[in-house]
Design a protein around this motif. Structure first.
Motif, PDB file in Angstrom:
ATOM      1  N   GLN A   1       1.075  -0.869  -0.021  1.00 18.92           N
ATOM      2  CA  GLN A   1       0.074   0.167  -0.042  1.00 18.92           C
ATOM      3  C   GLN A   1       1.032   0.910  -0.016  1.00 18.92           C
ATOM      4  O   GLN A   1       0.687   2.225  -0.288  1.00 18.92           O
ATOM      5  CB  GLN A   1      -0.709   0.316   1.076  1.00 18.92           C
ATOM      6  CG  GLN A   1      -1.828  -1.031   0.872  1.00 18.92           C
ATOM      7  CD  GLN A   1      -2.849  -0.857   2.300  1.00 18.92           C
ATOM      8  OE1 GLN A   1      -2.543  -0.858   3.472  1.00 18.92           O
ATOM      9  NE2 GLN A   1      -4.080  -1.231   2.002  1.00 18.92           N
TER      10      GLN A   1
ATOM     11  N   VAL B   1      -0.544   1.246  -3.771  1.00 16.86           N
ATOM     12  CA  VAL B   1      -1.560   0.254  -4.134  1.00 16.86           C
ATOM     13  C   VAL B   1      -2.877  -0.019  -3.107  1.00 16.86           C
ATOM     14  O   VAL B   1      -2.780  -0.160  -1.693  1.00 16.86           O
ATOM     15  CB  VAL B   1      -0.970  -1.393  -3.892  1.00 16.86           C
ATOM     16  CG1 VAL B   1      -2.131  -2.354  -3.745  1.00 16.86           C
ATOM     17  CG2 VAL B   1       0.030  -1.995  -4.731  1.00 16.86           C
TER      18      VAL B   1
ATOM     19  N   ASP C   1      -6.410  -0.786  -3.149  1.00 18.49           N
ATOM     20  CA  ASP C   1      -7.159  -1.746  -3.018  1.00 18.49           C
ATOM     21  C   ASP C   1      -7.447  -2.910  -1.887  1.00 18.49           C
ATOM     22  O   ASP C   1      -6.302  -3.287  -2.520  1.00 18.49           O
ATOM     23  CB  ASP C   1      -8.106  -1.667  -4.028  1.00 18.49           C
ATOM     24  CG  ASP C   1      -8.905  -2.753  -4.158  1.00 18.49           C
ATOM     25  OD1 ASP C   1     -10.145  -2.652  -3.277  1.00 18.49           O
ATOM     26  OD2 ASP C   1      -8.869  -4.521  -4.563  1.00 18.49           O
TER      27      ASP C   1
ATOM     28  N   LYS D   1      -8.212  -5.799  -1.552  1.00 14.09           N
ATOM     29  CA  LYS D   1      -8.310  -7.146  -2.328  1.00 14.09           C
ATOM     30  C   LYS D   1      -7.234  -7.092  -3.489  1.00 14.09           C
ATOM     31  O   LYS D   1      -6.230  -7.855  -3.175  1.00 14.09           O
ATOM     32  CB  LYS D   1      -9.473  -7.298  -2.887  1.00 14.09           C
ATOM     33  CG  LYS D   1     -10.876  -6.802  -2.595  1.00 14.09           C
ATOM     34  CD  LYS D   1     -11.889  -8.298  -2.497  1.00 14.09           C
ATOM     35  CE  LYS D   1     -12.399  -8.925  -1.331  1.00 14.09           C
ATOM     36  NZ  LYS D   1     -12.761  -7.537   0.137  1.00 14.09           N
ATOM     37  N   GLN D   2      -6.613  -6.399  -3.832  1.00 10.62           N
ATOM     38  CA  GLN D   2      -5.310  -5.948  -4.573  1.00 10.62           C
ATOM     39  C   GLN D   2      -4.072  -6.206  -3.639  1.00 10.62           C
ATOM     40  O   GLN D   2      -3.052  -6.619  -4.161  1.00 10.62           O
ATOM     41  CB  GLN D   2      -5.747  -4.683  -4.933  1.00 10.62           C
ATOM     42  CG  GLN D   2      -4.499  -5.199  -6.939  1.00 10.62           C
ATOM     43  CD  GLN D   2      -4.866  -3.541  -7.291  1.00 10.62           C
ATOM     44  OE1 GLN D   2      -4.803  -2.463  -7.056  1.00 10.62           O
ATOM     45  NE2 GLN D   2      -3.731  -3.380  -8.309  1.00 10.62           N
TER      46      GLN D   2
ATOM     47  N   TRP E   1      -4.105  -9.582  -2.815  1.00 11.60           N
ATOM     48  CA  TRP E   1      -3.573 -11.185  -4.185  1.00 11.60           C
ATOM     49  C   TRP E   1      -2.378 -10.468  -4.513  1.00 11.60           C
ATOM     50  O   TRP E   1      -1.632 -11.154  -4.448  1.00 11.60           O
ATOM     51  CB  TRP E   1      -4.379 -10.570  -5.179  1.00 11.60           C
ATOM     52  CG  TRP E   1      -5.744 -11.239  -4.358  1.00 11.60           C
ATOM     53  CD1 TRP E   1      -6.861 -11.265  -4.924  1.00 11.60           C
ATOM     54  CD2 TRP E   1      -5.318 -13.016  -4.457  1.00 11.60           C
ATOM     55  NE1 TRP E   1      -7.548 -12.031  -4.167  1.00 11.60           N
ATOM     56  CE2 TRP E   1      -7.347 -13.241  -4.628  1.00 11.60           C
ATOM     57  CE3 TRP E   1      -4.838 -13.913  -4.660  1.00 11.60           C
ATOM     58  CZ2 TRP E   1      -7.922 -14.393  -4.089  1.00 11.60           C
ATOM     59  CZ3 TRP E   1      -5.210 -15.113  -4.762  1.00 11.60           C
ATOM     60  CH2 TRP E   1      -6.742 -15.596  -4.672  1.00 11.60           C
ATOM     61  N   LEU E   2      -1.959  -9.139  -3.843  1.00 11.65           N
ATOM     62  CA  LEU E   2      -0.254  -9.052  -4.326  1.00 11.65           C
ATOM     63  C   LEU E   2       0.695  -9.506  -3.217  1.00 11.65           C
ATOM     64  O   LEU E   2       1.914 -10.027  -3.118  1.00 11.65           O
ATOM     65  CB  LEU E   2       0.410  -7.740  -3.927  1.00 11.65           C
ATOM     66  CG  LEU E   2      -0.156  -6.784  -5.909  1.00 11.65           C
ATOM     67  CD1 LEU E   2      -0.544  -5.609  -5.601  1.00 11.65           C
ATOM     68  CD2 LEU E   2       0.802  -7.251  -6.683  1.00 11.65           C
TER      69      LEU E   2
END
Ligand code: INS
Length: 637
Positions: free
Chosen positions: A337, A341, A343, A345-346, A349-350
């Motif tokens: 983040q 990044v 989101d 959820k993203q 997954w990352l």
């Protein structure tokens, strides 16, 4: 029976000086050769192993050893799964159970704390009950813990469940590497013990995928996340019901007949006389040398070689954690983040991609460990890890230096500390504040630093960014991160960090610890070093956010870089190469001064050959076997 052994350079001078201890070490070499190529080459040529001969050995390695390694390494999988799964579960739990920061911290760190305690007591349990019973115990604790977690009606029961799995993790983390090392043939030991680390990172990776998959199930998704660990736990329990105890432990307990049976079962009926004799001789010798009574830890500390081995083992585990792996594993979503990044959820997954990198590169470690050896692998890994940490730090430094300024000062913020900060960087480092801003894709504008909502860090306490992530005027709420255009440096640093850490500093501390102690000190030595690993794990992961608050993110990563440099010096001076040696020979590497271990890499130039003579042969016989580097004379009576 009397033994005299002389090495080439002091054949005459020291002819009579060799003790039974050294003989037993030579017997170790003998055992190793016997395992390597059977009885036929006891008087044998070259000491350097050709790749072909290594392949032959592997081809002839009984499949049963792999079965044993697989079922034991399920303990590593559970270790990885249970430590990894909690970050995703926490996202759902904190909403469903309305958990405040203290409870979240408790649920995460209680497991690691319990693991530290049980790893420390695991040494006693291992010596007393044996490796097999300890693994059975760990897998039943994991099953019960998983059950409690999946059925937990409230946070207190959840805490009980998390402590329970922590107890299982601690025992498994110290027992499994020891068990695998004790059943493996020397030429495969590094690889098989490293497979346990592969299972740890595999467990962390599967946990992150499960987290991703169940994050869409807002209600009770966490029950599946936390409860799924029951499956491998039960599998391991039933597997171990049918699997044997370590032959070395059996011999230590005087259960010689059983030990011989297990050894030939593991070696699939190959001749195990040499290996059996080697282990037995060294146990007898070790017992004399260790001087009988008193708690094992005192005996370890008062005996030079084991004390040095303990320092090396604990030092490796300490530096593994001080290099910051778990700030990356536990906070990768936050770090991502930070790298831009947004989101949730993203980010989950990352984070899964991060653990996948850790897993894939551990595989590289499994491949390399018997090719380049432990020492070079660890050194290379530390060097790369340090450089990547420096890159991460530079990424954060650039982000901080170019941090967007605060341009709006809402009236409401008068009585909060947040109003004092002039840039996003400073605002973000205060856990009570967040950054509320708008952007047009390239520039940040209308930015303010406002207090975070105490009930959820997902929004501000009031104003444009309250109660929603994006306001009607498309204001964005950034908690714990800042918008930056240096995301790629951080991302690159993160990936390189894992690519270098995973093959070496991840698995080697576990592998090396499983092989550096003599049998009498093995359980306790591993318990202490695993305990050190867990204690530093708690320390580093609990302090990460505070350290970042005081030193800023780049300061924190520069700090870890410095610690890795210290680790590099430590390994350079103190870690000997243990590759290919019989477990019983390794203690010999620790007889010199502590930080001269680096010089004593034995592979390649200290091979000693031996002759086997039956005990009923003529009263005094001499044999001599020459090689390029050493000659051994053995007298048997
Ligand atoms: O060797 C393991 C592995 O590298 C894991 O990724 C890490 O979370 C553990 O703390 C460590 O002990």
């Amino acid at each position: 029976m009397a033994f005299k052994v002389v090495q080439q350079h002091d054949i005459i001078r020291n002819y009579n000086d060799y003790s039974l201890k050294q003989m037993s070490n030579l017997m170790g070499s003998r055992g190793q050769k016997a395992v390597d190529d059977g009885e036929r080459s006891l008087i044998g040529p070259p000491s350097e192993e050709s790749p072909e001969s290594l392949l032959d050995q592997k081809a002839s390695t009984p499949i049963f050893v792999y079965v044993l390694a697989f079922f034991s390494a399920l303990g590593g999988f559970l270790f990885g799964y249970d430590t990894g799964v909690v970050s995703g579960a926490m996202l759902l739990l904190k909403k469903e159970m309305n958990l405040n920061a203290l409870w979240q911290e408790l649920l995460v760190s209680s497991t690691v704390g319990a693991a530290a305690l049980s790893a420390l007591s695991g040494g006693f349990l291992n010596g007393w009950l044996g490796r097999r019973i300890c693994i059975l115990l760990a897998s039943s604790i994991f099953s019960v813990g998983g059950l409690i977690l999946s059925l937990a009606p409230d946070k207190v029961v959840l805490l009980v469940g998390r402590i329970t799995v922590g107890l299982g993790i601690g025992i498994a983390s110290m027992t499994v590497p020891v068990y695998i090392a004790e059943v493996s043939p020397p030429q495969l030991r590094g690889q098989l013990v490293t497979i346990n680390s592969l299972f740890i990172t595999g467990g962390q990776f599967i946990a992150s995928v499960v987290d991703g998959a169940f994050s869409y199930m807002i209600h009770d998704g966490w029950r599946y996340m936390l409860g799924l660990s029951i499956v491998p736990a039960v599998l391991q329990f039933f597997g171990f019901f049918f699997l044997p105890e370590s032959p070395r432990w059996l011999l230590q307990k005087g259960r010689n007949q059983e030990a011989r049976q297990v050894l030939s079962q593991i070696r699939a009926g190959q001749n195990v006389d040499e290996e059996y004799d080697t282990i037995r001789t060294s146990i007898e010798e070790e017992e004399k040398e260790a001087g009988g009574g008193g708690p094992v830890i005192f005996r370890i500390l008062s005996h030079g070689p084991t004390r040095k081995a303990l320092v090396v083992g604990c030092g490796l585990q300490m530096f593994q954690q001080l290099s910051g792996i778990n700030t990356v594993m536990y906070y990768s979503a936050t770090i991502l983040q930070m790298a831009g990044v947004r989101d949730d959820k993203q980010a989950i997954w990352l984070a899964a991609a991060t653990s996948a990198t850790n897993f894939v590169f551990t595989l590289v470690g499994v491949w390399l460990v018997e090719r380049v050896g432990r020492r070079k692998l660890t050194l290379g890994s530390l060097l790369g890890t340090g450089l990547s940490l420096a890159l991460l730090a530079v990424g954060f430094l650039l982000s901080a230096q170019n941090s967007p300024p605060v341009t709006l000062h809402p009236v409401n913020s008068q009585n909060s500390t947040c109003k004092l900060y002039g840039s996003c960087e400073l605002c973000m480092l205060d856990p009570d504040c967040g950054f509320c801003y708008r952007d047009n894709g390239t520039t940040v504008f209308d930015s303010s630093c406002v207090p975070v909502d105490q009930a959820s860090t997902d929004h501000a306490a009031w104003g444009r960014c309250s109660n929603r992530t994006e306001g009607p005027d498309s204001s964005i709420w950034a908690y714990n991160y800042c918008p930056t255009s240096y995301s790629w440096t951080v991302l690159m640093g993160l990936i390189l960090y894992l690519a270098f850490f995973a093959p070496g500093m991840g698995p080697m501390p576990w592998t090396v610890n499983s092989e550096i102690y003599p049998l009498w000190a093995r359980s306790t030595g591993n318990a202490c070093s695993a305990g050190v690993n867990w204690i530093f794990n708690v320390l580093v992961s609990l302090t990460f956010l505070h350290v970042a608050e005081f030193l800023t993110y780049y300061g924190a990563f520069f700090l870890y870089t410095g610690l890795v440099v210290l680790g590099l010096l430590f390994v350079l001076g103190c870690l000997p190469e243990t590759q290919g040696l019989q477990l019983e020979e390794i203690e010999n590497l620790f007889t010199g001064p502590l930080c001269s271990c680096g010089d004593s890499s034995p592979t390649g130039h200290r091979h000693v050959h031996y002759i086997r003579q039956s005990l009923d042969s003529s009263p005094a016989q001499y044999g001599a076997v020459g090689s390029d580097s050493a000659i051994a004379y053995i007298t048997l009576r």
